[in-house]
Design a protein around this motif. Structure first.
Motif, PDB file in Angstrom:
ATOM      1  N   HIS A 230       0.832  -1.212   0.000  1.00 43.84           N
ATOM      2  CA  HIS A 230       0.000   0.000   0.000  1.00 43.84           C
ATOM      3  C   HIS A 230       0.865   1.260   0.000  1.00 43.84           C
ATOM      4  O   HIS A 230       0.606   2.190  -0.775  1.00 43.84           O
ATOM      5  N   THR A 231       1.882   1.306   0.844  1.00 48.71           N
ATOM      6  CA  THR A 231       2.647   2.538   1.030  1.00 48.71           C
ATOM      7  C   THR A 231       3.335   2.968  -0.262  1.00 48.71           C
ATOM      8  O   THR A 231       3.212   4.125  -0.690  1.00 48.71           O
ATOM      9  N   GLU A 234       0.456   3.660  -3.068  1.00 51.08           N
ATOM     10  CA  GLU A 234      -0.646   4.584  -2.822  1.00 51.08           C
ATOM     11  C   GLU A 234      -0.222   5.884  -2.132  1.00 51.08           C
ATOM     12  O   GLU A 234      -0.963   6.860  -2.143  1.00 51.08           O
ATOM     13  N   GLU A 235       0.973   5.902  -1.526  1.00 50.62           N
ATOM     14  CA  GLU A 235       1.385   7.083  -0.765  1.00 50.62           C
ATOM     15  C   GLU A 235       2.685   7.700  -1.284  1.00 50.62           C
ATOM     16  O   GLU A 235       3.048   8.791  -0.843  1.00 50.62           O
ATOM     17  N   ALA A 236       3.361   7.016  -2.178  1.00 44.51           N
ATOM     18  CA  ALA A 236       4.641   7.509  -2.680  1.00 44.51           C
ATOM     19  C   ALA A 236       4.467   8.033  -4.113  1.00 44.51           C
ATOM     20  O   ALA A 236       3.350   8.216  -4.589  1.00 44.51           O
ATOM     21  N   LYS A 241       3.866   3.047  -9.052  1.00 43.67           N
ATOM     22  CA  LYS A 241       2.689   2.281  -9.460  1.00 43.67           C
ATOM     23  C   LYS A 241       2.611   2.155 -10.973  1.00 43.67           C
ATOM     24  O   LYS A 241       2.300   1.086 -11.511  1.00 43.67           O
ATOM     25  N   GLU A 285      10.444   5.140   3.928  1.00 45.97           N
ATOM     26  CA  GLU A 285       9.192   5.768   3.536  1.00 45.97           C
ATOM     27  C   GLU A 285       8.395   4.947   2.528  1.00 45.97           C
ATOM     28  O   GLU A 285       7.234   5.272   2.235  1.00 45.97           O
TER      29      GLU A 285
END
Length: 363
Positions: A230-231, A234-236, A241, A285
């Motif tokens: 996910h990290t 979806e967050e980086a 992706k 991260e």
């Protein structure tokens, strides 16, 4: 080269043309040196050109003409590098059960004159490629007497171009395929085969090693261990992706989101009984450290977790990495000692900002 590239690349769209320009310049230098008989200079410039052609591929998430051209130039330059290198650099293809073959390069140490060598299978990350996996000079593996098999595994760079996409099943077959190829080589000590993985290669190598007991040691660094990822996705940066969708051969984001949830070491890493070294940043991260701790607890063999204080995903540019053990050297020395039979304690090393190592037991 990279100082100039940093000045030129100010947005995503700049990357491919900037690297292409540098690659063309290095390739032209190599050809000119070759024509003049300056073969060492030609060798070095062909290597650099190959690396830049590969980097130019990074933003391209489709098998278009541009990507194919860059890949062809990368292979040709690397082939020419191997022709003039101070060591054997052999183009290889690793057969898979699917009938497809993984592209790779097999390296022998300078001065090799016979005998069976410890060997490492080098697995890079999602944003790198096999030609970048072994140094032009002073390579950490070759200098320690290792042979190196550097491959683009399922989904990675050239393999993606050949239609060999990432799947869990493909990586479950990759370790066995690589070892099957190695055991047929007279240069390889089949009792001393290790596997190294960097970044997303830390996940790939874990899955591959779980299904190949002839791999005697596993070392990973800059980890990607979060089940479902996910990290990072979806967050980086969205480039992660985008690239992994291409690696998986999936164009629909909703479909990929369902697919990525099946990506996990859980139920696989428990099969590993070989010694396992893991280097991780305390503040990664892209893959929170808690997931790496869970993986380490699941392993069945001897293990060492090395955590660098304040480090992010890339274990560099923080005091712990600058003053403590240099990560590539630590990995290579550990692999050499482990394949020589040195006993490994289950322990954690916490590398403080001062460079001091605090050791504790690891369950």
């Amino acid at each position: 080269d990279f100082a100039l590239l940093r000045q030129r690349i100010t947005k995503y769209a700049d990357a491919a043309p900037a690297f292409e320009a540098v690659a063309r310049r290095r390739e032209a230098r190599a050809q000119a040196a070759e024509a003049e008989g300056h073969l060492v200079t030609a060798c070095h410039n062909y290597y650099m050109a190959a690396v830049h052609w590969g980097a130019a591929q990074w933003p391209i998430d489709e098998n278009n003409e541009q990507n194919r051209t860059y890949n062809e130039r990368k292979r040709e330059c690397y082939r020419n590098f191997g022709k003039y290198a101070d060591r054997v650099v052999e183009e290889v293809w690793i057969p898979l059960p699917s009938g497809q073959s993984l592209p790779g390069w097999f390296h022998l140490p300078p001065g090799y004159s016979g005998g069976r060598l410890p060997t490492v299978i080098a697995i890079h990350g999602m944003d790198s490629f096999k030609e970048h996996g072994v140094a032009l000079q002073g390579d950490r593996w070759l200098q320690r007497g290792f042979a190196v098999l550097a491959v683009d595994g399922p989904g990675q760079y050239e393999s993606a171009m050949l239609g060999i996409h990432f799947t869990m099943e493909a990586w479950m077959a990759t370790g066995k395929a690589c070892v099957d190829w190695l055991v047929r080589r007279a240069e390889v000590n089949t009792e001393k085969i290790g596997m190294s993985g960097v970044s997303f290669g830390s996940f790939f190598a874990t899955i591959a090693a779980a299904y190949e007991p002839r791999i005697s040691a596993v070392a990973v660094a800059g980890v990607c261990h979060e089940p479902g990822f996910h990290t990072i996705f979806e967050e980086a940066s969205p480039t992660f992706k985008m690239r992994f969708m291409y690696m998986s051969g999936i164009e629909d984001e909703t479909e990929f989101d369902e697919f990525r949830r099946t990506m996990t070491w859980e139920g696989h890493a428990e099969r590993i009984t070989a010694p396992y070294l893991c280097l991780a940043g305390e503040s990664d991260e892209l893959s929170p450290l808690v997931h790496t701790r869970r993986l380490m607890a699941a392993l069945g063999g001897a293990k060492r977790l090395v955590v660098y204080q304040d480090s992010r995903h890339a274990i560099a540019n923080v005091p712990a990495a600058n003053l403590g053990p240099f990560p590539p050297t630590l990995v290579a020395d550990w692999m050499a000692a482990t394949l020589q039979g040195k006993a490994l304690q289950n322990e954690q090393w916490y590398v403080e900002a001062s460079g001091r190592i605090v050791k504790s037991a690891l369950a």
